[in-house]
Design a protein around this motif. Structure first.
Motif, PDB file in Angstrom:
ATOM      1  N   LYS A 178      45.438  51.584  34.145  1.00 35.44           N
ATOM      2  CA  LYS A 178      45.403  50.730  32.951  1.00 35.44           C
ATOM      3  C   LYS A 178      44.559  51.150  32.178  1.00 35.44           C
ATOM      4  CE  LYS A 178      44.792  46.643  35.848  1.00 35.44           C
ATOM      5  NZ  LYS A 178      45.694  45.504  35.774  1.00 35.44           N
ATOM      6  N   ARG A 232      37.255  43.696  33.861  1.00 37.04           N
ATOM      7  CA  ARG A 232      36.930  42.679  34.724  1.00 37.04           C
ATOM      8  C   ARG A 232      37.643  43.112  35.736  1.00 37.04           C
ATOM      9  NH1 ARG A 232      40.786  37.529  33.686  1.00 37.04           N
ATOM     10  NH2 ARG A 232      40.637  37.646  35.232  1.00 37.04           N
ATOM     11  N   MET A 233      38.508  44.006  36.168  1.00 33.27           N
ATOM     12  CA  MET A 233      39.274  43.959  37.740  1.00 33.27           C
ATOM     13  C   MET A 233      38.492  43.897  38.980  1.00 33.27           C
ATOM     14  SD  MET A 233      42.353  43.528  37.034  1.00 33.27           S
ATOM     15  CE  MET A 233      42.752  42.789  35.398  1.00 33.27           C
ATOM     16  N   ASP A 258      39.808  40.732  41.187  1.00 34.07           N
ATOM     17  CA  ASP A 258      41.176  41.702  41.423  1.00 34.07           C
ATOM     18  C   ASP A 258      41.354  40.738  43.455  1.00 34.07           C
ATOM     19  OD1 ASP A 258      43.581  41.222  40.349  1.00 34.07           O
ATOM     20  OD2 ASP A 258      44.078  43.564  41.176  1.00 34.07           O
ATOM     21  N   ASN A 295      56.076  51.381  38.878  1.00 31.54           N
ATOM     22  CA  ASN A 295      54.306  51.277  38.283  1.00 31.54           C
ATOM     23  C   ASN A 295      53.360  50.913  39.066  1.00 31.54           C
ATOM     24  OD1 ASN A 295      51.987  50.559  36.711  1.00 31.54           O
ATOM     25  ND2 ASN A 295      53.897  50.184  35.214  1.00 31.54           N
ATOM     26  N   ALA A 315      51.532  47.503  39.568  1.00 31.98           N
ATOM     27  CA  ALA A 315      51.919  46.332  40.377  1.00 31.98           C
ATOM     28  C   ALA A 315      52.235  46.026  41.658  1.00 31.98           C
ATOM     29  CB  ALA A 315      53.071  46.545  40.007  1.00 31.98           C
ATOM     30  N   GLU A 316      50.534  46.501  41.975  1.00 31.99           N
ATOM     31  CA  GLU A 316      50.570  47.006  43.552  1.00 31.99           C
ATOM     32  C   GLU A 316      49.528  45.413  44.488  1.00 31.99           C
ATOM     33  OE1 GLU A 316      47.438  46.619  41.221  1.00 31.99           O
ATOM     34  OE2 GLU A 316      46.190  45.255  42.005  1.00 31.99           O
ATOM     35  N   THR A 363      45.349  36.944  41.251  1.00 28.97           N
ATOM     36  CA  THR A 363      45.623  37.030  40.285  1.00 28.97           C
ATOM     37  C   THR A 363      46.636  38.756  40.286  1.00 28.97           C
ATOM     38  OG1 THR A 363      43.556  38.731  41.045  1.00 28.97           O
ATOM     39  CG2 THR A 363      42.983  37.042  39.718  1.00 28.97           C
ATOM     40  N   LEU A 364      47.699  37.579  39.603  1.00 30.62           N
ATOM     41  CA  LEU A 364      48.894  38.802  39.982  1.00 30.62           C
ATOM     42  C   LEU A 364      49.459  39.218  38.762  1.00 30.62           C
ATOM     43  CD1 LEU A 364      50.298  39.913  42.005  1.00 30.62           C
ATOM     44  CD2 LEU A 364      52.055  38.534  42.462  1.00 30.62           C
ATOM     45  N   GLY A 377      49.424  39.887  34.344  1.00 33.06           N
ATOM     46  CA  GLY A 377      48.690  39.620  32.904  1.00 33.06           C
ATOM     47  C   GLY A 377      50.416  38.691  32.383  1.00 33.06           C
ATOM     48  N   ALA A 401      45.185  34.640  37.245  1.00 30.03           N
ATOM     49  CA  ALA A 401      45.440  35.424  36.123  1.00 30.03           C
ATOM     50  C   ALA A 401      44.202  35.111  35.221  1.00 30.03           C
ATOM     51  CB  ALA A 401      47.068  36.395  36.594  1.00 30.03           C
TER      52      ALA A 401
HETATM   53  N1  BES Z   1      45.471  42.716  38.727  1.00 34.01           N
HETATM   54  C1  BES Z   1      46.239  42.625  37.727  1.00 34.01           C
HETATM   55  C2  BES Z   1      46.708  41.438  36.957  1.00 34.01           C
HETATM   56  C3  BES Z   1      45.725  40.913  36.213  1.00 34.01           C
HETATM   57  C4  BES Z   1      46.246  40.704  34.594  1.00 34.01           C
HETATM   58  C5  BES Z   1      45.026  40.110  36.466  1.00 34.01           C
HETATM   59  C6  BES Z   1      44.755  40.223  34.023  1.00 34.01           C
HETATM   60  C7  BES Z   1      43.482  39.598  35.777  1.00 34.01           C
HETATM   61  C8  BES Z   1      43.755  39.673  34.078  1.00 34.01           C
HETATM   62  C9  BES Z   1      47.499  43.020  38.517  1.00 34.01           C
HETATM   63  O1  BES Z   1      47.677  44.041  39.556  1.00 34.01           O
HETATM   64  C10 BES Z   1      48.277  44.190  37.124  1.00 34.01           C
HETATM   65  O2  BES Z   1      48.217  44.780  36.755  1.00 34.01           O
HETATM   66  N2  BES Z   1      50.021  43.998  36.577  1.00 34.01           N
HETATM   67  C11 BES Z   1      50.679  43.974  36.142  1.00 34.01           C
HETATM   68  C12 BES Z   1      51.573  44.468  36.379  1.00 34.01           C
HETATM   69  C13 BES Z   1      52.215  44.927  35.619  1.00 34.01           C
HETATM   70  C14 BES Z   1      52.713  46.783  36.001  1.00 34.01           C
HETATM   71  C15 BES Z   1      54.750  44.968  36.483  1.00 34.01           C
HETATM   72  C16 BES Z   1      50.263  43.907  34.466  1.00 34.01           C
HETATM   73  O3  BES Z   1      51.054  42.320  34.542  1.00 34.01           O
HETATM   74  O4  BES Z   1      50.298  44.318  33.439  1.00 34.01           O
END
Ligand code: BES
Ligand code: MN
Ligand code: ZN
Length: 478
Positions: free
Chosen positions: A256, A264-265, A268, A325, A328-329, A354-355, A357, A444
């Motif tokens: 990221k 804020r991760m 998660d 990616n 997308a864990e 918190t899946l 964004g 999220a």
């Molecule tokens: N933990 C994040 C999602 C997230 C984003 C939570 C902002 C709180 C605030 C999740 O693991 C993630 O990184 N999702 C990606 C998925 C993408 C790579 C398909 C995202 O949403 O960007």
């Protein structure tokens, strides 16, 4: 926060809830002049009035009906947050709530707003003693609340405090192992069973999603199973809760950008905090339900052994996934937990994560994105609970076409869908690992506040927990 019901009048600081000016005549603590002052303030559209009787404080809260009752009750929670600030500014330790309005739930919701706004996380502050809120106790005049409601209010507030604290703890305290320990402690305190699978056991089970995400970390993953099974049970088969437990999300090798998106991760694992705190409340309230909760936990990091874009991994279910990616864990660890849930032949499975964004971008901090295969009746119950608690739900569609976006030549699925419908393709990915009625809640946008939002303090909010508890408390009742 301590909550109690007063059998006889006591206390120096009183909050009177009224819904019209005439109710002022029912407050003997006010002199004729003070009543006149209050009436003038009400005529000038003021809804919160303070009368200082030097050593004694009288607060008046005027409740005005909004379009729906649930909107009115949300103004009560917000008003409660305002009153908590007033109490702390005045260094008050206790307050007595009297309800002279026609809305019985006003006393409960105002107290709820006060208690939630009063939360602080001061573990790492050297000046903690100096800045600790003074407010410690909320008492009710005995007509204002029932004993059952008082118990529910107190447990709910405690559970939300637990959830917020778990979210607020940073990774350098709250590793996956520590998260499992904290959940074990919640189980001991409330009376539910907790079993923790360590890395060797997760390997033995071949939970390929969790293990892939964990590869960049030097710390081991955990898989925590909670169970509450009281003697009296109204559900035939268990309800299973699943919470995303990514104790920190760097994005992995698909790193990221820092700072904004990584700040804020630590939050998660909000889904894990939510479901484990829900178990605490369920057990403390002794709900007549058989409930199991699952928390797959690890960090997501770019280590030298980290899983890599292009990798094809084999999930716990046997499904192969091309990882395009590593950020997308969440769906990878959740998929293993959702597959595990099949063994219970559950009546309903709900996950909190918190899946994406994309969910936050779609509706922001104003509600939860949800989707699922549960029956319409269950969905309606969730919607009703969401409205009652003002943790509202926006349902997204799980149309087949979104599933097509997860197709790849090299494996059964890929872990990202592409530029559109990010919250939905994540949901479609999860759906692949379910064979039971299921609901997915993407929190999220709501789980972490960077600034105070009414009764949601800065940091972890516990948002969604009241909606879930409301749903479970009404479960099986028409
Ligand atoms: N933990 C994040 C999602 C997230 C984003 C939570 C902002 C709180 C605030 C999740 O693991 C993630 O990184 N999702 C990606 C998925 C993408 C790579 C398909 C995202 O949403 O960007
Ligand atoms: Mn991520
Ligand atoms: Zn994540």
């Amino acid at each position: 926060m301590e909550f109690k019901i007063l059998q006889k009048p006591a206390g120096n600081n009183h909050l009177y809830i009224i819904d019209n000016e005439k109710a002022l005549t029912q407050i003997p603590a006010l002199s004729a002049e003070e009543k006149k002052y209050a009436a003038t303030a009400i005529a000038a559209e003021q809804t919160q009035i303070t009368i200082n009787q030097y050593g004694k404080l009288i607060f008046l809260q005027l409740v005005k009906n909004k379009k729906t009752e649930y909107q009115t009750l949300e103004t009560c929670r917000k008003a409660g947050a305002d009153w908590a600030a007033v109490c702390n500014k005045q260094k008050l330790q206790d307050i007595v709530i009297h309800n002279l309005s026609a809305l019985h739930a006003a006393a409960y919701t105002i107290a709820e707003g006060m208690a939630l706004a009063n939360y602080q996380f001061l573990k790492y502050r050297s000046d903690a003693r100096k800045i600790t809120n003074s407010l410690k106790s909320i008492a009710f005049e005995k007509q204002a609340i029932t004993l059952k409601e008082l118990n529910q209010l107190s447990i709910t507030a405690e559970a939300i405090y637990h959830a917020r604290t778990l979210v607020n703890e940073p990774l350098n305290y709250l590793t996956a192992t520590q998260l499992a320990k904290e959940i074990t402690n919640l189980g001991k305190a409330a009376g539910f069973k907790v079993t923790v699978l360590n890395k060797a056991q997760i390997e033995k089970e071949k939970m390929g999603g969790i293990l892939a995400v964990n590869r960049g970390s030097i710390l081991p993953p955990t898989f925590t199973v909670m169970e509450y099974k009281p003697k009296k049970i109204i559900n035939k088969k268990p309800i299973v809760l699943v919470g995303k437990g990514i104790v920190y999300d760097t994005g992995g090798l698909s790193l990221k950008p820092t700072p904004a998106s990584m700040d804020r991760m630590k939050s998660d694992m909000s889904g894990a905090a939510l479901v484990s705190s829900a178990m605490y409340a369920i057990a403390k309230m002794q709900l007549p339900l058989h409930v199991i909760a699952l928390v797959p936990a690890t960090e997501n990091r770019p280590g030298e052994n980290a899983y890599t874009p292009g990798d094809v991994i084999t999930m716990y279910s046997g499904t192969t996934v091309e990882v395009l990616n590593t950020d997308a864990e969440g769906r990878l660890v959740l998929a293993d937990a959702l597959h595990w849930a099949k063994r219970y032949k559950p009546e309903l499975v709900v996950d909190f994560a918190t899946l994406t964004g994309a969910a936050a971008a779609a509706i922001g901090e104003y509600g939860i994105v949800c989707m699922g295969t549960a029956e319409d009746a269950a969905k309606q119950q969730f919607r009703d609970s969401g409205n009652r608690q003002y943790e509202r739900l926006a349902e997204f569609p799980l149309w087949d076409e979104y599933g097509d976006l997860l197709k790849t030549d090299i494996a059964d699925l890929k872990n990202i869908g592409g530029p559109i419908g990010g919250a939905i393709t994540a949901g479609k990915f999860l759906e692949h690992f379910t064979d039971y009625p299921w609901m997915h809640f993407d929190i999220a946008g709501v789980s972490f506040a960077t600034a105070k939002r009414g009764y949601n303090t800065v940091g972890g909010t516990g948002y969604g927990l009241r909606m879930l508890l409301d749903f479970l408390a009404h479960y099986g009742k028409a």
